[in-house]
Design an enzyme around this catalytic site. Structure first.
Site, PDB file in Angstrom:
ATOM      1  N   LYS A 116      36.389  34.947  25.960  1.00 21.92           N
ATOM      2  CA  LYS A 116      35.321  35.050  26.964  1.00 21.92           C
ATOM      3  C   LYS A 116      34.092  34.231  26.560  1.00 21.92           C
ATOM      4  O   LYS A 116      33.484  33.560  27.390  1.00 21.92           O
ATOM      5  CB  LYS A 116      34.902  36.511  27.141  1.00 21.92           C
ATOM      6  CG  LYS A 116      35.917  37.364  27.871  1.00 21.92           C
ATOM      7  CD  LYS A 116      35.301  38.746  28.114  1.00 21.92           C
ATOM      8  CE  LYS A 116      36.319  39.836  28.228  1.00 21.92           C
ATOM      9  NZ  LYS A 116      37.087  39.844  29.450  1.00 21.92           N
ATOM     10  N   GLU A 200      25.644  40.576  26.457  1.00 26.22           N
ATOM     11  CA  GLU A 200      25.014  40.005  27.646  1.00 26.22           C
ATOM     12  C   GLU A 200      24.223  41.065  28.400  1.00 26.22           C
ATOM     13  O   GLU A 200      24.346  42.260  28.148  1.00 26.22           O
ATOM     14  CB  GLU A 200      26.029  39.263  28.540  1.00 26.22           C
ATOM     15  CG  GLU A 200      27.103  40.090  29.144  1.00 26.22           C
ATOM     16  CD  GLU A 200      28.148  39.264  29.908  1.00 26.22           C
ATOM     17  OE1 GLU A 200      28.385  38.083  29.601  1.00 26.22           O
ATOM     18  OE2 GLU A 200      28.744  39.833  30.835  1.00 26.22           O
ATOM     19  N   HIS A 235      36.027  49.803  34.616  1.00 25.25           N
ATOM     20  CA  HIS A 235      36.119  48.339  34.615  1.00 25.25           C
ATOM     21  C   HIS A 235      37.501  47.809  34.959  1.00 25.25           C
ATOM     22  O   HIS A 235      37.820  46.660  34.689  1.00 25.25           O
ATOM     23  CB  HIS A 235      35.663  47.748  33.268  1.00 25.25           C
ATOM     24  CG  HIS A 235      34.328  48.240  32.822  1.00 25.25           C
ATOM     25  ND1 HIS A 235      33.201  48.126  33.613  1.00 25.25           N
ATOM     26  CD2 HIS A 235      33.931  48.856  31.687  1.00 25.25           C
ATOM     27  CE1 HIS A 235      32.180  48.664  32.956  1.00 25.25           C
ATOM     28  NE2 HIS A 235      32.589  49.119  31.808  1.00 25.25           N
ATOM     29  N   ARG A 291      46.016  32.487  34.455  1.00 27.03           N
ATOM     30  CA  ARG A 291      47.362  32.942  34.847  1.00 27.03           C
ATOM     31  C   ARG A 291      47.311  33.374  36.299  1.00 27.03           C
ATOM     32  O   ARG A 291      46.235  33.377  36.908  1.00 27.03           O
ATOM     33  CB  ARG A 291      47.760  34.142  33.991  1.00 27.03           C
ATOM     34  CG  ARG A 291      46.737  35.254  34.113  1.00 27.03           C
ATOM     35  CD  ARG A 291      47.161  36.518  33.413  1.00 27.03           C
ATOM     36  NE  ARG A 291      46.056  37.420  33.185  1.00 27.03           N
ATOM     37  CZ  ARG A 291      45.529  38.261  34.061  1.00 27.03           C
ATOM     38  NH1 ARG A 291      46.022  38.316  35.292  1.00 27.03           N
ATOM     39  NH2 ARG A 291      44.529  39.042  33.761  1.00 27.03           N
TER      40      ARG A 291
HETATM   41  P1  ADP Z   1      38.073  42.570  31.170  1.00 23.99           P
HETATM   42  O1  ADP Z   1      38.589  41.210  30.824  1.00 23.99           O
HETATM   43  O2  ADP Z   1      38.136  43.545  30.044  1.00 23.99           O
HETATM   44  O3  ADP Z   1      38.608  43.089  32.462  1.00 23.99           O
HETATM   45  P2  ADP Z   1      35.671  41.457  32.435  1.00 23.99           P
HETATM   46  O4  ADP Z   1      34.752  40.553  31.699  1.00 23.99           O
HETATM   47  O5  ADP Z   1      36.613  40.842  33.411  1.00 23.99           O
HETATM   48  O6  ADP Z   1      36.484  42.349  31.383  1.00 23.99           O
HETATM   49  O7  ADP Z   1      34.807  42.565  33.177  1.00 23.99           O
HETATM   50  C1  ADP Z   1      35.415  43.662  33.819  1.00 23.99           C
HETATM   51  C2  ADP Z   1      34.389  44.434  34.614  1.00 23.99           C
HETATM   52  O8  ADP Z   1      33.353  44.918  33.776  1.00 23.99           O
HETATM   53  C3  ADP Z   1      33.673  43.620  35.671  1.00 23.99           C
HETATM   54  O9  ADP Z   1      34.405  43.511  36.848  1.00 23.99           O
HETATM   55  C4  ADP Z   1      32.420  44.470  35.859  1.00 23.99           C
HETATM   56  O10 ADP Z   1      32.680  45.616  36.625  1.00 23.99           O
HETATM   57  C5  ADP Z   1      32.118  44.908  34.443  1.00 23.99           C
HETATM   58  N1  ADP Z   1      31.185  43.963  33.793  1.00 23.99           N
HETATM   59  C6  ADP Z   1      31.486  42.896  33.011  1.00 23.99           C
HETATM   60  N2  ADP Z   1      30.366  42.263  32.603  1.00 23.99           N
HETATM   61  C7  ADP Z   1      29.325  42.927  33.129  1.00 23.99           C
HETATM   62  C8  ADP Z   1      27.877  42.778  33.091  1.00 23.99           C
HETATM   63  N3  ADP Z   1      27.283  41.822  32.373  1.00 23.99           N
HETATM   64  N4  ADP Z   1      27.128  43.668  33.787  1.00 23.99           N
HETATM   65  C9  ADP Z   1      27.689  44.666  34.496  1.00 23.99           C
HETATM   66  N5  ADP Z   1      29.012  44.864  34.577  1.00 23.99           N
HETATM   67  C10 ADP Z   1      29.827  44.018  33.910  1.00 23.99           C
END
Ligand code: ADP
Length: 454
Positions: A116, A200, A235, A291
């Site tokens: 990431k 972040e 999430h 993917r």
């Molecule tokens: P993973 O790969 O574990 O699924 P992601 O980076 O895709 O993680 O994030 C999954 C979810 O987490 C997002 O859809 C959102 O709901 C929450 N999320 C991620 N980053 C943030 C952020 N900076 N602020 C608020 N929610 C976040």
């Protein structure tokens, strides 16, 4: 074009690949573990090879076993589906070494985007807005208190190697920072074998909106209409729809352009998804999924495209059959429900076991992707999704009514499922109005027995 494709996966996605192969006149090879002997992908494929015992480390994740099965059966390409080996650059390289085409992005591109934090660096270089935070992973010896204060509380600690919502911690005040950082790193190390984390800004009311892209080997990249995956639990996505009820045509166009810029600058090829958070009219890149995703049928419905066939054609070296204008067309409204064998009244405890009875919905605008059938026993080794229900209709209100109708037709006896929860979501006035964020499930108290969770 390929003559024979081996599918290095199981469940509904293996079925999905086999169907595409059959339509394209390509032979298919299924692989399976001892625990999956009853799975539908085995009987549907032209050939099937057992590659090991139930635990995925000993079968679906065993690269040598998968490659040997491909060589034994004379497959000229491997489709990895999602999960398992799909984002493993080493596996993609191992395929190439043996003269087998990996149907997915080139290893260099997935390496650039797989982490990431690395993906965020690529986004910044491509002038794509990201969530404010650390540049790269948190290094030993940095003054993290200072870093977090500069970002501004609340912050979110995330695992660089993360996925499935694991290794993510919300920190609201300085005193919680150090223990949460350590806990997140330990969780990431245990889950992904890599404890790197970054920090972040926590967006308090975001929507999750993502852009499906397709890139051929000749430098052309197109972006499709967005998918809105804001309805989540811990999430993890529950419902996905397209188009998003929150986006304007201008934001959509900007998001698509950002996704294309990012893909081009990473040398991306094949299909992939650029994920963003969207809040107060602004979008922020979070990660790339290198993917095909679970929710791809939503885009297939809305854009009128077969993404699986497209993946295979791109991997075989064909050019994209259309340009951006055609890819941007929105032909209907589509919604996907992930139906899991889990008990929503008991903290989503997985419910493996025998499906005694199964009646699937049908009719206009209804698609069900599943490997399950009446009498099928769900093994306990894998994730608990048993079906995806995708509905499409001319507009959102009609799609919502159709989703409720189809969920009502779905009958599963023998195991608990999340179908009832999906019906509650669709019928909820807040969901119907389309104005919600990633905390929809908590805020609407749809799960009153849910454990407290950050
Ligand atoms: P993973 O790969 O574990 O699924 P992601 O980076 O895709 O993680 O994030 C999954 C979810 O987490 C997002 O859809 C959102 O709901 C929450 N999320 C991620 N980053 C943030 C952020 N900076 N602020 C608020 N929610 C976040």
């Amino acid at each position: 074009m390929f003559k024979k494709i081996l599918i290095a996966n199981r469940s509904e996605i293996a079925v999905r690949v086999i169907r595409a192969c059959r339509e394209m006149g390509i032979k298919s090879v299924a692989v399976y573990s001892d625990a999956d002997r009853e799975s539908r992908h085995i009987s549907m494929a032209d050939e099937a090879v057992c590659i090991g015992p139930g635990p995925s480390k000993l079968s679906y994740l065993d690269q040598e076993a998968v490659l040997t099965a491909a060589q034994m059966t004379g497959a000229d390409a491997i489709h990895p589906g999602y999960g398992f080996l799909s984002e493993n650059a080493d596996f993609a390289e191992a395929c190439a070494k043996r003269g087998i085409v990996f149907i997915g992005p080139p290893p260099e591109a997935s390496r650039k985007l797989g982490f990431k934090s690395a993906g965020k660096a690529v986004a910044i270089a491509a002038n794509v807005p990201v969530v404010p935070g650390t540049q790269g992973d948190v290094e030993a010896g940095v003054d993290i208190a200072r870093v977090a204060a500069d970002i501004g509380y609340p912050v979110l600690i995330k695992a660089s190697a993360g996925g499935g919502g694991k290794g993510m911690r919300v920190v609201r005040q300085a005193s919680e920072l150090k223990p949460q950082l350590e806990a997140a790193a330990a969780e990431a190390k245990a889950a992904f074998g890599d404890g790197s984390v970054f920090i972040e800004k926590l967006l308090e009311r975001p929507r999750h909106v993502e852009i499906q892209i397709a890139a051929d080997k000749h430098g052309e990249v197109v972006a499709f209409p967005e998918r809105d995956c804001t309805v989540q639990r811990r999430h993890q996505k529950l419902v996905e729809e397209s188009p998003s009820p929150a986006l304007t045509p201008d934001i959509r166009r900007d998001m698509q352009a950002a996704a294309v810029r990012l893909a081009k600058s990473a040398g991306y090829q094949n299909v992939g998804t650029v994920e963003f958070l969207y809040q107060d009219g602004k979008f922020y890149f979070i990660e790339v999924n290198a993917r095909l995703q679970v929710e791809h049928p939503v885009t297939e419905a809305v854009a009128g495209v077969d993404l699986m066939e497209l993946m295979i054609r791109i991997a075989a070296g064909e050019r994209l059959p259309f340009g951006q204008e055609r890819a941007s067309e929105i032909r209907c409204h589509a919604i996907e429900h992930r139906i899991n064998a889990e008990d929503p009244d008991n903290n989503f405890m997985p419910c493996p076991g025998r499906i005694e009875e199964l009646e699937l919905p049908g009719g206009a605008g209804v698609r069900v992707d599943t490997h399950a059938y009446p009498g099928y026993t769900i093994p306990s080794y894998y994730d608990s999704m048993i079906a995806k229900l995708i509905v499409s209709a001319a507009d959102r209100p009609t799609a919502l009514r159709r989703a409720l109708r189809a969920l009502g037709e779905l009958k599963v006896r023998g195991v608990k499922t999340t179908a009832g929860l999906h019906a509650k979501i669709v019928a909820h006035p807040v969901f119907m109005a389309g104005d919600f964020d990633t905390h929809f499930i908590e805020k609407t108290k749809l799960l009153d027995k849910e454990d407290a969770h950050g």
